[in-house]
Enzyme design. Sequence first.
Site: not given
Length: 320
Positions: A130, A165, A215, A230, A238, A278, A286, A288
């Site tokens: 994050k 978050k 992603r 997504r 979400r 992301d 983000e 990841n």
Amino acid sequence: MYKKNNLKLGIIMDSIESINIKKDSSFAILLEAQKRNHAIYYMKMNDLYLKNGNPYAKTRIIKLIKNTQKWHEIIQEKNISLNELDVILMRKDPPFNTEFIYSTYILERAEEKGVLIINKPQSLRDCNEKMFISWFPELITNTLVTRNISKIRDFWIEHQDIIIKPLNGMGGASIFRIKKNDPNFTVIAEIMTNYERKYCMIQSFLKDVEFGDKRILVINGEAVSWCLARIPSLGETRANLAVGGNGKVQKLTQIDWKIANYLSPILKKRGLILVGLDVIGDKLTEINVTSPTCICEIESETKISITGMLLDYIEKKILK
């Protein structure tokens, strides 16, 4: 390609007994490794230990079977020095906590002896999934990291529609959207900050999420040309697949390429070999680095072998 140079490949992940092999990226990577005749040493995080400064682990040499009823078989179980392995994939899912950090110190001892660790232990510590986006303010939306409820309130009043978050989670867990005049603001802020004892991230809500939280996978500084968008299910903010989002495989847009190409050399320099970016609209949300997913979904609808790209890198790095 490297028939007489089979590797000893270790992987640290959550319980292999509980995975969904149709969607699990770690399983897909291991299948590719097995296809290339590499030996697979499976470990969980609590199998790692240091003894007199040397890194060890209880390992299980496993054979994989593409069968939804029984997908792995333990061939041999033994304690070994991690230095015996050629490469270790660290793919333990979050939470990112002190226990995770301690495990990276153990892996770093193996790295110092020449074992390839993916991703680099120091960068796993330094590049919180994050927080790391804050190093690239030109790519992100309005973002605040704090545990001060008053500052969160001011941010909410300014932007009116926000996402809050935790810094150590995954899969959409504990992510809240707070709209203008939401009477639940105070209780959400209290819970998320544990009454101002815990940092969290607050961002202005991005309406483009309705078109997908994309992603984008990057392997050794090279972005995969297809991503997984997504899309949130009806009535849900979400987009994560783990909370019911729907995945749509699509080509990277010009904006996606711009973001990926900007970040790729930085990630590569830090030893972040397998990364999931992301992106919502034109904003990075983000980075990841612990256990990026969506490999199976992209591979199932394209001719790209993401697992092949990763194993090619490993083989060239070790067997050069």
